[in-house]
Design a protein around this motif. Structure first.
Motif, PDB file in Angstrom:
ATOM      1  N   GLU A 141       0.834  -1.217   0.000  1.00 18.12           N
ATOM      2  CA  GLU A 141       0.000   0.000   0.000  1.00 18.12           C
ATOM      3  C   GLU A 141       0.860   1.255   0.000  1.00 18.12           C
ATOM      4  O   GLU A 141       0.548   2.247  -0.669  1.00 18.12           O
ATOM      5  CB  GLU A 141      -0.909   0.051   1.241  1.00 18.12           C
ATOM      6  N   THR A 181       0.219   3.593  -3.368  1.00 22.12           N
ATOM      7  CA  THR A 181      -0.589   4.805  -3.181  1.00 22.12           C
ATOM      8  C   THR A 181       0.148   6.054  -3.659  1.00 22.12           C
ATOM      9  O   THR A 181      -0.420   6.843  -4.425  1.00 22.12           O
ATOM     10  CB  THR A 181      -1.067   4.919  -1.724  1.00 22.12           C
ATOM     11  N   ASN A 206      -7.248  -0.938 -11.033  1.00 28.21           N
ATOM     12  CA  ASN A 206      -6.908  -1.969 -10.059  1.00 28.21           C
ATOM     13  C   ASN A 206      -5.576  -2.589 -10.476  1.00 28.21           C
ATOM     14  O   ASN A 206      -5.491  -3.225 -11.516  1.00 28.21           O
ATOM     15  CB  ASN A 206      -8.024  -3.021 -10.019  1.00 28.21           C
ATOM     16  N   TYR A 265      -4.512  -3.678  -5.606  1.00 28.65           N
ATOM     17  CA  TYR A 265      -4.939  -2.430  -4.983  1.00 28.65           C
ATOM     18  C   TYR A 265      -5.877  -1.716  -5.938  1.00 28.65           C
ATOM     19  O   TYR A 265      -5.487  -1.377  -7.056  1.00 28.65           O
ATOM     20  CB  TYR A 265      -3.715  -1.562  -4.670  1.00 28.65           C
ATOM     21  N   MET A 314     -10.051   3.319  -1.808  1.00 28.39           N
ATOM     22  CA  MET A 314      -9.202   2.172  -2.126  1.00 28.39           C
ATOM     23  C   MET A 314      -9.747   0.839  -1.610  1.00 28.39           C
ATOM     24  O   MET A 314     -10.551   0.784  -0.692  1.00 28.39           O
ATOM     25  CB  MET A 314      -7.798   2.379  -1.525  1.00 28.39           C
ATOM     26  N   CYS A 331      -7.885  -3.270  -1.016  1.00 27.31           N
ATOM     27  CA  CYS A 331      -6.672  -4.058  -1.210  1.00 27.31           C
ATOM     28  C   CYS A 331      -6.986  -5.525  -1.028  1.00 27.31           C
ATOM     29  O   CYS A 331      -7.936  -5.900  -0.339  1.00 27.31           O
ATOM     30  CB  CYS A 331      -5.538  -3.589  -0.315  1.00 27.31           C
TER      31      CYS A 331
END
Length: 651
Positions: free
Chosen positions: A183, A187, A203, A233, A517, A519
């Motif tokens: 992450e 990000t 994604n 993600y 988001m 995950c």
RNA sequence: CGGGGCGUAGCUUAGCCUGGUAGAGCGCUACGUUCGGGACGUAGAGGUCGUGGGUUCGAAUCCCACCGCCCCGACCA
């Protein structure tokens, strides 16, 4: 010249999880080997992508079948001493993995083939769901994690990856860490690259190695320090989109596990250190699993124990009226729930209030449960503390005024109420109504304590561990419990990371908005072991067709007989044309050894060619998961093999 | 990180209690006999007994420390 053709092969070959494994560096004689080891990726996917003949057309058949004598499958008769469970023993005995150190394993050639099968199926299902593959670094600047929302909690399981050089003194804080998940990398990347709603949703996923310094590695690949994981993600413009992405992934997971040939059940789960709003775990039911699944077949309810709730406390439960004035009584030496249950006090555990003290982000807080209930610590995550731990007696006394064993949360008895970050009571304490609790005075308890009148509760919540037999919220039927292996997890994360890293986009109204988001993870290497755990017998592994390192084993009992090897090659070629990966056991071993090894490594379809059979003009066809052996006349053998392969692959 | 257990040949292990020659089976090498469910015989190779220190004339064995591994608990895919 040779180099040219190899380059061609490399570009024709299906992409691999290791993009740097370029073929152009290999000398010419190895090019065939390269094709052989990589070909399965499309073969196994035959029903999803191009028909096999398109691939085999490039190379003369039978170019791909592996000769056992020239491959490497070190099987063992005995289980290694450090393996406890069946799947771990079989992983090692079948020559799939070898241990380097605790939680660190080499994937041997046969095991790597399984890993490749799983990654390829995973890749295909995710691609079909619209996810996009990429590859991120595994060495992360620690700074990135320090910026993120979970450095304090996550660093405990992270490896640091600083310079090992002698001249450079180790810094107190790590400069680099090995990625336990991504992450913190994805990000900022998406923040930098995506700025418009027109580019959403996206994604991204990768299938790669993860590093977690598990406190206690266990059961081979089940909980390893270094393992292979698919992590994805999703980034959406809004919550609805995020929910759609979440469900698309849930569906992709279901297809993946179905294709792998393992039963995996989606259960509601706690979000843990990941944070976020909701999540599901995919569990493979197995006695050796680490997790308890609480479920009810009738209603379809299934949840991880950490998350599970029950209908123990009725929604319309009325608060009890006070039974009398609070009364202090002496309880010298009584510091446990059990002791207070004994005469002369005789207070049943479910009439007692249990008071636990934790430190959350540096401040103490209290949790009140029934004496008969257990705390489900994961549920404290809902309180919003970044880190929490049980308080020590030294921390408790100055705040509450007594040692553990005499604690309570009755208004006016807490020494320093202002020091507390809160008093959180489980809903079930309302079932007590009026009960007994510690007086915050060593050796004394209070009775007639009324929940609403006397307890200084900040907030009620769900903190207790559900027990099997309690009523299911949906159906009222008793809940059951069963162990499972967690092979996948999906989270809807919300905007937690987007906020921290400033991942925003501009919407149609030119307004800046945070991305929402999700995950997602699948433990690829763990799935390999879960398949074995779910699919084995006393003799060895029983691979499901799609996950098997090879689908067909041609067992040549007399490889020194030229006719036998000729038949073997013909059948191997037939099986390959039908879309199977084929291993030919051409070793100069006795039949018993070959049969034992065949069962151990668990190839789904076995074709046996022996001198005895050849005299009768037959070969034998046997499924690993069935007992009976079919005798097939030589003349029909190729056709029968093709039919069997079609059958095995589910047409 | 707490509790328990174990480190002897590539693997599985005996020996340790009660100190005195390091043994077996599997696997490996060679030869022979075997050959449809882990064959047999003969001859071999292979060991810093986890590491370091101590006790002792003498330590795989007793003592201490460390390291590693496994299991149970808390966390994770």
């Amino acid at each position: 010249m040779a180099t040219e053709s190899i380059r061609l092969n490399a570009s024709e070959a299906p992409s691999d999880i290791f993009p740097l494994r370029s073929c152009s560096l290999l000398p010419a004689p190895f090019s065939a080997a390269y094709r052989t080891t990589n070909r399965f990726t499309s073969v196994n996917a035959a029903r999803h992508v191009a028909p096999c003949s398109a691939v085999t057309g490039l190379f003369a058949c039978p170019a791909f079948m592996k000769l056992w004598s020239q491959f490497f499958i070190p099987t063992l008769k005995e289980s290694p001493a450090d393996a406890e469970i069946a799947s771990h023993k079989l992983l090692v005995r079948a020559g799939l993995v070898r241990k380097l150190s605790g939680g660190l394993y080499t994937y041997m050639p046969l095991g790597l083939r399984v890993i490749h099968k799983l990654t390829q199926m995973c890749r295909e299902e995710l691609d079909a769901a619209g996810a996009i593959e990429l590859w991120m670094p595994h060495v992360h600047p620690a700074e990135l994690w320090q910026q993120g929302p979970r450095w304090a909690a996550a660093r405990e399981i992270m490896f640091r990856a600083d310079s090992a050089g002698e001249g450079k003194r180790a810094s107190r804080e790590p400069e680099f860490v090995l990625g336990p998940t991504h992450e913190e990398v994805i990000t900022p990347l998406v923040k930098a690259e995506i700025t418009s709603y027109r580019d959403l949703p996206k994604n991204f996923y990768q299938i790669a190695t993860k590093f977690r310094n598990e406190i206690r590695p266990r059961y081979g690949l089940m909980r390893a320090r270094e393992f292979i994981m698919m992590d994805a993600y999703s980034f959406d413009a809004n919550d609805d989109g995020a929910i759609r992405s979440y469900h698309a992934m849930k569906t992709a997971y279901e297809s993946f596990f179905r294709r792998v040939g393992v039963q995996a059940i989606a259960v509601e789960a706690d979000t843990g250190v990941m944070g976020g709003s909701y999540s599901h775990e995919f569990m493979v039911p197995a006695e050796v699993g680490d997790d308890d699944v609480i479920y009810n077949e009738a209603s379809g309810y299934a949840a991880n124990r950490e998350k599970a709730t029950s209908g123990l406390v009725p929604a319309d439960l009325a608060d009890a009226a006070p039974a009398g004035a609070v009364e202090e009584f002496a309880t010298p030496g009584v510091v446990t729930i059990a002791a207070l249950e004994q005469a002369p006090y005789s207070v049943p555990a479910d009439r007692q209030f249990k008071t636990l003290v934790f430190i959350g982000d540096g401040k103490p807080f209290l949790v009140i449960l029934r004496g008969s209930d257990e705390l489900e610590e994961a549920k404290l995550g809902s309180l919003g503390f970044g880190l929490h731990r049980p308080a020590t007696p030294d921390e408790i006394v100055p705040v509450l005024g007594a040692k553990p064993g005499s604690l309570g949360a009755v208004k006016g008895t807490i020494k320093e109420p202002a020091a507390l970050a809160g008093v959180f009571a489980d809903h079930a304490v309302r079932l007590i109504g009026n009960g007994t609790t510690g007086a915050n005075k060593d050796g004394f308890h209070l009775r007639n304590v009324n929940v609403t009148r006397d307890l200084a509760v900040t907030k009620f919540g769900d903190f207790r561990r559900v027990r099997p037999g309690e009523p299911d919220v949906k159906s009222g039927q008793p809940l059951q419990v069963r162990r499972g292996i967690e092979v996948g997890h999906i989270f809807k994360l919300g905007t937690k990371y987007a906020e921290k890293f400033g991942a925003a986009y501009t919407d149609g109204q030119k307004q800046s908005q945070l991305m929402v988001m999700g995950c997602y993870g699948i433990g690829i290497s763990r799935t390999m072991q879960a398949v074995i755990e779910q699919s084995h017998d006393a003799d060895g592994i029983v691979w499901p067709w799609n996950s098997a390192p090879f689908q067909v084993l041609v067992c040549v009992l007399d490889p020194q007989v030229p006719e036998a090897m000729e038949v073997a090659k013909k059948l191997a070629a037939a099986a390959e044309r039908a879309g199977a990966d084929v291993l030919v056991d051409d070793r100069a071993e006795r039949p018993g050894v070959k049969f034992k090894d065949a069962d151990l490594i668990g190839i789904p379809l076995r074709l046996t060619i022996g001198g005895k059979g050849l005299k009768e003009g037959i070969i034998e066809l046997k499924w690993r998961n069935q007992k009976d052996v079919a005798k097939v006349p030589l003349a029909e053998a190729e056709a029968r093999v093709a039919v069997a392969v079609a059958e095995g692959s589910g047409r």
